[in-house]
Design a protein around this motif. Structure first.
Motif, PDB file in Angstrom:
ATOM      1  N   THR A   1      -2.324  -4.553   0.047  1.00  0.00           N
ATOM      2  CA  THR A   1      -3.627  -4.512  -0.595  1.00  0.00           C
ATOM      3  C   THR A   1      -3.677  -5.535  -1.726  1.00  0.00           C
ATOM      4  O   THR A   1      -2.627  -5.981  -2.217  1.00  0.00           O
TER       5      THR A   1
ATOM      6  N   ARG B   1     -14.002 -10.700  -2.200  1.00  0.00           N
ATOM      7  CA  ARG B   1     -14.891 -11.254  -1.189  1.00  0.00           C
ATOM      8  C   ARG B   1     -15.124 -12.743  -1.459  1.00  0.00           C
ATOM      9  O   ARG B   1     -15.485 -13.132  -2.579  1.00  0.00           O
TER      10      ARG B   1
ATOM     11  N   THR C   1     -15.635  -7.116  -4.667  1.00  0.00           N
ATOM     12  CA  THR C   1     -14.613  -6.920  -3.649  1.00  0.00           C
ATOM     13  C   THR C   1     -15.254  -6.323  -2.404  1.00  0.00           C
ATOM     14  O   THR C   1     -16.378  -5.799  -2.451  1.00  0.00           O
ATOM     15  N   ASP C   2     -14.525  -6.407  -1.279  1.00  0.00           N
ATOM     16  CA  ASP C   2     -15.061  -5.849  -0.045  1.00  0.00           C
ATOM     17  C   ASP C   2     -14.653  -4.381   0.095  1.00  0.00           C
ATOM     18  O   ASP C   2     -14.046  -3.799  -0.816  1.00  0.00           O
ATOM     19  N   GLY C   3     -14.975  -3.785   1.225  1.00  0.00           N
ATOM     20  CA  GLY C   3     -14.699  -2.378   1.428  1.00  0.00           C
ATOM     21  C   GLY C   3     -13.226  -2.026   1.425  1.00  0.00           C
ATOM     22  O   GLY C   3     -12.861  -0.860   1.239  1.00  0.00           O
ATOM     23  N   ARG C   4     -12.361  -3.004   1.637  1.00  0.00           N
ATOM     24  CA  ARG C   4     -10.915  -2.763   1.638  1.00  0.00           C
ATOM     25  C   ARG C   4     -10.276  -3.064   0.291  1.00  0.00           C
ATOM     26  O   ARG C   4      -9.057  -2.913   0.133  1.00  0.00           O
ATOM     27  N   GLY C   5     -11.080  -3.516  -0.670  1.00  0.00           N
ATOM     28  CA  GLY C   5     -10.554  -3.817  -1.991  1.00  0.00           C
ATOM     29  C   GLY C   5     -10.115  -5.251  -2.188  1.00  0.00           C
ATOM     30  O   GLY C   5      -9.623  -5.602  -3.272  1.00  0.00           O
TER      31      GLY C   5
ATOM     32  N   GLY D   1       1.171  -1.389   4.939  1.00  0.00           N
ATOM     33  CA  GLY D   1       0.109  -2.364   4.721  1.00  0.00           C
ATOM     34  C   GLY D   1       0.176  -3.004   3.353  1.00  0.00           C
ATOM     35  O   GLY D   1       1.057  -2.727   2.538  1.00  0.00           O
TER      36      GLY D   1
ATOM     37  N   GLY E   1      -7.416 -11.015   1.502  1.00  0.00           N
ATOM     38  CA  GLY E   1      -7.236 -10.191   2.684  1.00  0.00           C
ATOM     39  C   GLY E   1      -7.265 -10.938   3.997  1.00  0.00           C
ATOM     40  O   GLY E   1      -7.213 -10.310   5.061  1.00  0.00           O
TER      41      GLY E   1
ATOM     42  N   ARG F   1       0.855  -1.187   0.000  1.00  0.00           N
ATOM     43  CA  ARG F   1       0.000   0.000   0.000  1.00  0.00           C
ATOM     44  C   ARG F   1       0.891   1.237   0.000  1.00  0.00           C
ATOM     45  O   ARG F   1       1.880   1.309   0.733  1.00  0.00           O
TER      46      ARG F   1
END
Length: 470
Positions: free
Chosen positions: A268, A290, A283-287, A266, A310, A145
């Motif tokens: 990603t 899912r 994808t989820d809220g963090r990219g 971090g 993730g 990240r």
């Protein structure tokens, strides 16, 4: 025709491809670059090689204590990088997993370039390959990240740090998680003046608080500047000798300079080039992609495994998730990803490692017995002249089961595996204490901690064969 198409050849992808082929599926594995992914080419393998070199530098400093005359030594960093490349090539070429993948009949496309979805069943690579899969497993891993502040283009990632041509005279590492502390520790051993910045209250925030405290103290004793509780990193600008970093702490603005700034804030998902929308994958809220318990994405025939999801982003866990994803891709959703005891650690100086609950989390739900053995009171660390650290066992008083183990010190990563095996086997702590572990070893320190915990459970035990030395 391909029954299962696997995108990415890191641990998750390699295990997925091998498992799918082992189950009889016609399997294709496509890799953007080299087989092995980040783990072999930019992660644990090259990092551990550099950490081994740092260990040799540290041990050379002890030669005089053991009566060994030395006329001095110097680090030839370009030669070290050559050795890193040799190790990476050997691991990639000779690792058992590569042989298993090739031997199982998997069609492997290396150096295929970035892969993108054309539709839910078809992908195209940067090299022009067009591949179809009845089931597809996405294992593209993750990327560092980056900060989004003015001048961030002047900073580097851990990957850039490994590729330097020489050791920088000074280095600022921003982010004190596992990656950041490894970079800081290795280059401090190589002679860089290192500063380590953390916006949170302590370095290694996911580790046991005792681990964070001892590692931070050891870093400071070795001359590293460790700054915690920063408010924010505000900007960067170039100076004649490197990069100036503007930051704030307790509402007060400040600056510092270093020849090189490494950002390790971090990880990603590496999905930017995939065009997941073309396949309908969410994808989820963090990219991150899912997935459900069976590693299925929002599209039933498309699965994902490893860092791209993730979840706990470590090599063994990535391999397990790849195995699960492939099993379900071939047989249908029958095997959920199981709960697992997951030891973690890092090859810093001193090393640290942990498995299970931290002391803070354990006390929230259990009546906990804490047994701690200092490395300075154990034979093997004294022999090796490496007495910084401790081994802490956390035990549930009612069940006598081990809830967690946390180690700081020499060989901590390997030492913690003893507790991980005992926890997986659901051994009672007194059963672990009865095992006559070899002496003098680092593993025996875990046995000694188990004995201390067992005596606190039962001050007058019967059937205890001996008090184990450590």
């Amino acid at each position: 025709m391909t029954d299962v198409l696997v995108i990415g050849a890191g641990p998750a992808g390699a295990f997925a491809a091998h498992r799918a082929a082992d189950l009889g599926a016609r399997t294709t594995l496509v890799a953007c670059d080299e087989f092995g992914g980040m783990a072999a080419n930019d992660g644990p393998v090259p990092v551990r090689t550099l950490a081994h070199a740092a260990r040799l530098v540290r041990e050379a400093g002890q030669l005089g204590r053991y009566g060994i005359a030395a006329d001095g030594f110097r680090l030839d960093y370009p030669r070290l990088l050559t050795r890193v490349r040799e190790v990476v090539d050997d691991v990639r070429t000779h690792a058992d997993l590569r042989g298993s993948v090739d031997g199982s009949g998997v069609t492997v496309h290396e150096h295929a370039g970035m892969t993108r979805f054309v539709d839910p069943y078809t992908v195209e690579t940067g090299r022009g390959l067009r591949l179809h899969g009845d089931a597809i497993i996405v294992c593209t891993g993750g990327v560092s990240r980056r900060l989004t502040v003015p001048g961030a283009e002047l900073t580097h990632t851990h990957s850039d740090a490994w590729a330097l041509r020489e050791v920088p005279p000074s280095m600022l590492v921003i982010g004190a998680g596992a990656t950041g502390v490894q970079v800081a520790s290795i280059f401090a051993a190589f002679g860089s003046r290192v500063q380590l910045f953390q916006t949170g209250p302590r370095i290694l925030p996911s580790e046991d608080e005792g681990v964070s405290a001892v590692v931070a103290e050891a870093f400071r004793e070795r001359g590293m500047v460790v700054r915690e509780n920063l408010d924010a990193i505000e900007s960067f600008d170039r100076t004649p000798d490197g990069v100036r970093t503007h930051f704030s702490r307790d509402g007060v603005s400040d600056t510092t300079e270093a020849a090189l700034v490494v950002v390790a804030v971090g990880w990603t998902a590496d999905t930017a080039a995939l065009d997941l929308a073309a396949a309908g994958v969410e994808t989820d809220g963090r990219g991150f992609v899912r997935v459900d318990a069976y590693q299925r994405t929002s599209v039933p025939h498309i699965f994902a495994a490893g860092d791209v999801t993730g979840r706990l982003m470590l090599v063994p866990q990535a391999a397990q998730s790849g195995f699960v994803a492939a099993t379900n891709a071939v047989r249908g959703p029958e095997l959920p990803l199981w709960d697992q005891v997951s030891p973690v650690g890092s090859f810093t100086d001193p090393e640290y490692a942990g498995v299970g609950l931290t002391e803070t989390k354990a006390r929230q739900e259990h009546d906990v017995i804490v047994a701690t053995v200092r490395f300075g009171a154990a034979a093997r660390p004294i022999i090796d002249g490496r007495t910084t650290g401790f081994c802490k066992l956390l035990v549930d008083r009612s069940t006598e089961r081990i809830l967690g183990c946390h180690v700081v010190g020499e060989r901590a990563v390997e030492t913690t595996q003893v507790a991980a095996v005992a926890m997986t086997a659901r051994m009672r702590v007194k059963d672990l204490a009865r095992i006559p572990l070899s002496f003098p070893t680092y593993s025996a320190i875990v046995g000694r901690a188990a004995y201390v915990a067992a005596r606190r459970l039962d001050p007058a035990p019967t059937g205890h064969p001996y008090e184990p030395p450590c």
